[in-house]
Design a protein around this motif. Structure first.
Motif, PDB file in Angstrom:
ATOM      1  N   GLY A 102       0.805  -1.218   0.000  1.00 13.84           N
ATOM      2  CA  GLY A 102       0.000   0.000   0.000  1.00 13.84           C
ATOM      3  C   GLY A 102       0.839   1.269   0.000  1.00 13.84           C
ATOM      4  O   GLY A 102       0.308   2.368  -0.097  1.00 13.84           O
ATOM      5  N   VAL A 103       2.159   1.098   0.115  1.00 14.80           N
ATOM      6  CA  VAL A 103       3.072   2.247   0.030  1.00 14.80           C
ATOM      7  C   VAL A 103       3.433   2.448  -1.439  1.00 14.80           C
ATOM      8  O   VAL A 103       3.873   1.502  -2.101  1.00 14.80           O
ATOM      9  N   PHE A 104       3.243   3.658  -1.966  1.00 13.23           N
ATOM     10  CA  PHE A 104       3.605   3.980  -3.342  1.00 13.23           C
ATOM     11  C   PHE A 104       5.064   3.603  -3.593  1.00 13.23           C
ATOM     12  O   PHE A 104       5.930   3.912  -2.774  1.00 13.23           O
ATOM     13  N   GLY A 105       5.323   2.902  -4.677  1.00 11.57           N
ATOM     14  CA  GLY A 105       6.690   2.523  -5.012  1.00 11.57           C
ATOM     15  C   GLY A 105       7.106   1.154  -4.495  1.00 11.57           C
ATOM     16  O   GLY A 105       8.215   0.712  -4.734  1.00 11.57           O
ATOM     17  N   VAL A 106       6.204   0.492  -3.767  1.00  2.00           N
ATOM     18  CA  VAL A 106       6.524  -0.824  -3.213  1.00  2.00           C
ATOM     19  C   VAL A 106       5.691  -1.899  -3.913  1.00  2.00           C
ATOM     20  O   VAL A 106       4.462  -1.883  -3.856  1.00  2.00           O
ATOM     21  N   GLY A 107       6.355  -2.825  -4.578  1.00  2.00           N
ATOM     22  CA  GLY A 107       5.675  -3.934  -5.249  1.00  2.00           C
ATOM     23  C   GLY A 107       5.721  -5.192  -4.408  1.00  2.00           C
ATOM     24  O   GLY A 107       6.257  -5.187  -3.290  1.00  2.00           O
ATOM     25  N   VAL A 108       5.165  -6.267  -4.939  1.00  2.00           N
ATOM     26  CA  VAL A 108       5.063  -7.517  -4.187  1.00  2.00           C
ATOM     27  C   VAL A 108       6.449  -8.062  -3.806  1.00  2.00           C
ATOM     28  O   VAL A 108       6.650  -8.525  -2.692  1.00  2.00           O
ATOM     29  N   ASN A 140      14.024   3.929  -1.976  1.00  2.00           N
ATOM     30  CA  ASN A 140      14.296   4.730  -3.167  1.00  2.00           C
ATOM     31  C   ASN A 140      13.421   5.985  -3.144  1.00  2.00           C
ATOM     32  O   ASN A 140      12.594   6.159  -2.245  1.00  2.00           O
ATOM     33  N   ARG A 141      13.589   6.836  -4.140  1.00  7.30           N
ATOM     34  CA  ARG A 141      12.913   8.138  -4.132  1.00  7.30           C
ATOM     35  C   ARG A 141      11.383   7.977  -4.131  1.00  7.30           C
ATOM     36  O   ARG A 141      10.670   8.701  -3.434  1.00  7.30           O
ATOM     37  N   ALA A 142      10.875   7.024  -4.910  1.00  2.68           N
ATOM     38  CA  ALA A 142       9.428   6.792  -4.971  1.00  2.68           C
ATOM     39  C   ALA A 142       8.904   6.348  -3.604  1.00  2.68           C
ATOM     40  O   ALA A 142       7.891   6.850  -3.112  1.00  2.68           O
ATOM     41  N   GLN A 143       9.633   5.412  -2.991  1.00  3.33           N
ATOM     42  CA  GLN A 143       9.196   4.889  -1.692  1.00  3.33           C
ATOM     43  C   GLN A 143       9.262   5.958  -0.600  1.00  3.33           C
ATOM     44  O   GLN A 143       8.398   5.995   0.284  1.00  3.33           O
TER      45      GLN A 143
END
Ligand code: TTP
Ligand code: MN
Ligand code: MN
Ligand code: MN
Length: 384
Positions: free
Chosen positions: A116-122, A147-150
């Motif tokens: 549910g955190v932007f930038g975090v995949g499975v 990273n910058r997105a996370q």
């Protein structure tokens, strides 16, 4: 035949792209349950299982009435043994033990919180789970490398997990239209994604941009992004350039679902005053309150909203529109239909006919459905 036996048979086509699936349907209890199992299968990297549960749920969404007995499911496609077992349990007992157990499991809850955190995949979420992390706050407290997105995902966690309303989507549409028409007059902006399908809320706002003069849209994204940045409207952005023509295997490579358009994943800073000028908050000290590294957003004058911008050449616009309207299952089913039933390969760029060994051009979504031998399904009924 006795009248009671004359239950009219429902003719349910087996591909979701052959059916009309409205947003509101009559089986949410069952589809919510099946989608929990689908999500859990995704979390445990069991793609096949996940799609099976999603297809089963999608069939129930297309039914004209609520399922009451197992008899109502006679002759329906895509309902495997496992899905039927879950449905039966819910019809009999009100809940499914497997679904409830899954919903409450530590792994499912942690994976849901972390992805549910932007930038975090499975993949990342799974690694973090095995390292003992459980939610977005652990990412700060255990000083995880991000990273910058996370980083942005953690910083704007609350806002980004607050559903975007249609009203907010409309305000952002006006901003995007202004930006795009300022840097390229005559450009066409289409709202795609869930809002085009009629959803009342979304997790982001999706736009597709093109220009009737083929080529005029090249390198457009950096100009749009600069305009937005100059106005202080962007909290985060990552632009990827168009890589479509760099693909040596030729366009529309069937194995690749990711498209290659020039695109921008962004986070907008949306002034709340733009939403409702009557409740404008003038106190500028509101956004300064930072407690645990996440933004405190109560009383803030602005909020963060995820926005996806995609630029397509005019000749690919119909394919891009179809590809970015969703739903994800509807898209997947369209591509499966094209490949398995028509010997064609569909992407968000083009349609390739393997038998004729040529690309089939199209100027509208309607034309693409016709080329695929499908009845046209409007966006509001693509909620598979
Ligand atoms: P999403 O914005 O992820 O989903 P959505 O708009 O249907 O739902 P939500 O309200 O949660 O935002 O994706 C929109 C469409 O874009 C989806 O049908 C798939 C397509 N898409 C691509 O074609 N390529 C991509 O890389 C991504 C991320 C999405
Ligand atoms: Mn109905
Ligand atoms: Mn969306
Ligand atoms: Mn999106």
């Amino acid at each position: 035949t006795k009248p009671s036996e004359v239950t009219p048979a429902i003719l349910m086509k087996s591909y979701a792209c052959q059916r009309r699936t409205p947003l509101k349907h009559h089986n949410s209890v069952l589809t919510d349950a099946l989608e929990i199992l689908a999500l859990n299968a995704e979390f445990t990297k069991n793609e096949g299982r996940s799609v099976a549960f999603r297809r089963a749920a999608s069939v129930l969404k297309a039914l004209p009435r609520g399922v009451r007995t197992m008899d109502d499911l006679k002759d329906l496609p895509c309902l495997g043994e496992h899905s039927l077992r879950v449905i039966k349990e819910i019809l009999d007992a009100g809940t499914s033990s497997e679904v409830e157990w899954t919903r409450q499991s530590e792994q499912f809850q942690a994976m849901k919180a972390l992805t549910g955190v932007f930038g975090v995949g499975v993949r990342t979420a799974d690694r973090w789970f095995r390292e003992g992390l459980r939610n977005h706050l652990d990412l700060i407290h255990k000083s995880q490398k991000l990273n910058r997105a996370q980083e942005a995902g953690v910083q704007y966690y609350n806002d980004l997990n607050t559903p975007v309303t249609k009203k907010e989507a409309m305000v952002i549409t006006v901003i995007v239209e202004k930006a795009v028409n300022d840097v390229l007059p005559g450009a066409i902006i289409t709202l795609t994604g869930g809002f085009r399908r009629g959803k009342e809320v979304g997790h982001d706002v999706d736009f597709l941009i093109t220009h009737p003069d083929e080529g005029a849209e090249e390198k457009l994204m950096p100009k749009i992004v600069n305009w937005l940045e100059d106005q202080g409207l962007l909290l985060y952005q990552k632009t990827t350039r168009n890589s479509y023509l760099e693909n040596k295997d030729g366009p529309a490579r069937p194995a690749c679902n990711m498209d290659r358009f020039e695109r921008c994943f962004s986070i907008f800073k949306l002034e709340r005053s733009k939403l409702d000028s009557d409740t404008r908050i003038e106190d500028s000290s509101y956004n300064s309150g930072v407690t645990d590294g996440t933004q405190t957003h109560s009383g803030s004058t602005w909020r963060a909203v995820r926005v996806d911008l995609v630029v397509s050449p005019y000749s690919q616009f119909a394919f891009a529109t179809l590809g970015w309207t969703g739903s994800k299952l509807f898209e997947r089913e369209l591509r499966r239909w094209a490949g398995q039933e028509k010997g064609m390969s569909l992407s968000s760029h083009a349609l390739y006919d393997s038998k004729q060994q040529r690309y089939l051009p199209a100027n509208s979504e309607e034309e693409i459905f016709t080329l695929l031998g499908l009845e046209y399904i409007p966006p509001s009924e693509r909620n598979a």
